[in-house]
Design an enzyme around this catalytic site. Structure first.
Site, mmCIF file in Angstrom:
data_model
loop_
_atom_site.group_PDB
_atom_site.id
_atom_site.type_symbol
_atom_site.label_atom_id
_atom_site.label_comp_id
_atom_site.label_asym_id
_atom_site.label_seq_id
_atom_site.Cartn_x
_atom_site.Cartn_y
_atom_site.Cartn_z
ATOM 1 N N GLN A 173 0.894 -1.143 0.050
ATOM 2 C CA GLN A 173 0.010 0.132 0.129
ATOM 3 C C GLN A 173 0.815 1.069 0.094
ATOM 4 O O GLN A 173 1.954 1.257 0.573
ATOM 5 C CB GLN A 173 -0.812 -0.084 1.393
ATOM 6 C CG GLN A 173 -2.269 0.603 0.929
ATOM 7 C CD GLN A 173 -3.146 0.513 2.307
ATOM 8 O OE1 GLN A 173 -2.552 0.178 3.348
ATOM 9 N NE2 GLN A 173 -4.327 0.865 2.132
ATOM 10 N N PHE A 174 0.591 2.219 -0.732
ATOM 11 C CA PHE A 174 1.120 3.700 -0.695
ATOM 12 C C PHE A 174 2.385 3.209 -1.220
ATOM 13 O O PHE A 174 3.475 4.096 -0.801
ATOM 14 C CB PHE A 174 1.031 4.388 0.573
ATOM 15 C CG PHE A 174 -0.192 4.358 0.991
ATOM 16 C CD1 PHE A 174 -1.021 5.201 0.648
ATOM 17 C CD2 PHE A 174 -0.696 3.764 2.543
ATOM 18 C CE1 PHE A 174 -2.463 5.314 1.090
ATOM 19 C CE2 PHE A 174 -1.803 4.015 3.000
ATOM 20 C CZ PHE A 174 -2.736 4.464 2.360
ATOM 21 N N ARG A 175 2.754 2.385 -2.154
ATOM 22 C CA ARG A 175 4.205 2.168 -2.748
ATOM 23 C C ARG A 175 4.848 1.567 -1.807
ATOM 24 O O ARG A 175 6.314 1.803 -1.877
ATOM 25 C CB ARG A 175 4.580 3.304 -3.554
ATOM 26 C CG ARG A 175 3.655 3.602 -4.903
ATOM 27 C CD ARG A 175 4.285 4.456 -5.746
ATOM 28 N NE ARG A 175 3.244 4.906 -6.527
ATOM 29 C CZ ARG A 175 2.417 4.180 -7.767
ATOM 30 N NH1 ARG A 175 2.944 3.065 -7.828
ATOM 31 N NH2 ARG A 175 1.534 4.745 -8.401
ATOM 32 N N LEU A 176 4.820 1.288 -0.508
ATOM 33 C CA LEU A 176 5.604 0.703 0.482
ATOM 34 C C LEU A 176 5.910 -0.786 0.046
ATOM 35 O O LEU A 176 5.349 -1.588 0.888
ATOM 36 C CB LEU A 176 5.048 1.067 1.902
ATOM 37 C CG LEU A 176 4.914 2.399 2.108
ATOM 38 C CD1 LEU A 176 4.419 2.788 3.629
ATOM 39 C CD2 LEU A 176 6.249 3.446 2.068
ATOM 40 N N HIS A 177 6.423 -1.013 -0.955
ATOM 41 C CA HIS A 177 6.469 -2.220 -1.317
ATOM 42 C C HIS A 177 7.598 -3.215 -0.686
ATOM 43 O O HIS A 177 8.444 -2.691 0.106
ATOM 44 C CB HIS A 177 6.962 -2.414 -2.986
ATOM 45 C CG HIS A 177 6.231 -1.344 -3.710
ATOM 46 N ND1 HIS A 177 4.695 -1.581 -4.034
ATOM 47 C CD2 HIS A 177 6.616 -0.266 -4.489
ATOM 48 C CE1 HIS A 177 4.377 -0.492 -4.759
ATOM 49 N NE2 HIS A 177 5.336 0.158 -4.942
#
Ligand SMILES: Cc1cc2nc3c(=O)[nH]c(=O)nc-3n(C[C@H](O)[C@H](O)[C@H](O)COP(=O)(O)O)c2cc1C
Length: 196
Positions: A173-177
């Protein structure tokens, strides 16, 4: 939750690949293969994974194609899988070696006859003046082999990319890969997580 590392990255690859085989609509075994030319320029194309084990990732091709020539010159290789349905990516880097003749023969024998003939007829990656030339060669090889067994062409075989480094990437989520790296470390593997 971070990606749970297995001791052997091939086990994690197989677990993800099993999921991809259930969820991808088409060709979950498609992977981008990057090679390097003599001047250091990279080139990239899709190929199909036909086997994976502790020795590495296997695909088949024409040895006189651009990728074949670049890999036979001992160029390094990199692979990238992207499974859109899972929002996951796996990257693999390492040297390429030819599979054994027995391994290539066995896989070639399992291919549809039309693909076997095509492997003889296509001078993959070399200039073709018209499609009619290719179809003429297909007809000639079809006649040549008749109803007999089609042998594997000497210019057609497989490569095994033996990983030195793998990366498992999972969308967050939110590019917190999540990014989990495996590096070959003697006879085993070390792991490392990276910022996304
Ligand atoms: C999904 C997909 C799978 C492919 N699989 C293979 C393959 O397994 N082997 C192969 O030689 N070419 C395969 N191709 C064709 C290659 O992408 C490429 O066009 C061809 O091998 C010539 O590449 P080169 O000139 O860089 O050597 C595939 C193409 C696509 C789109």
């Amino acid at each position: 939750m971070a990606i749970d590392p297995t001791e052997n990255p091939i086990d994690l690859f197989n677990a993800w690949f099993d999921e991809a085989q259930r969820s991808e609509p088409d060709n979950p075994n498609a992977m981008a293969l990057a090679t390097v030319g003599p001047g250091g320029a990279p080139s990239i194309r899709m190929v199909l994974l036909k086997g994976v084990d502790d020795g590495g990732f296997v695909f088949y091709t024409n040895l006189e194609s651009r990728k074949g020539v670049e890999l036979l010159a001992n160029g390094p290789a990199a692979l990238c899988f992207h499974w859109k349905s899972l929002r996951r990516q796996v990257r693999v880097e390492g040297p390429a070696t030819l599979v054994s003749d027995e391994e290539a023969d066995a896989y070639f024998a399992s291919r549809p006859r039309g693909s076997q003939i095509g492997a003889w007829a296509s001078a993959q990656s070399r200039p073709m003046s018209s499609k009619a030339d290719l179809l003429k060669d297909v007809a000639a090889y079809t006649a040549k082999f008749g109803i007999g067994r089609v042998p594997r062409p000497p210019h057609w075989s497989g490569f095994r990319i033996t990983p030195e480094r793998l990366e498992f990437w999972r969308d967050g989520q939110f590019r917190l890969h999540d990014r989990l790296i495996y590096l070959r470390d003697g006879g085993g593997w070390s792991t490392q997580t990276l910022y996304p």
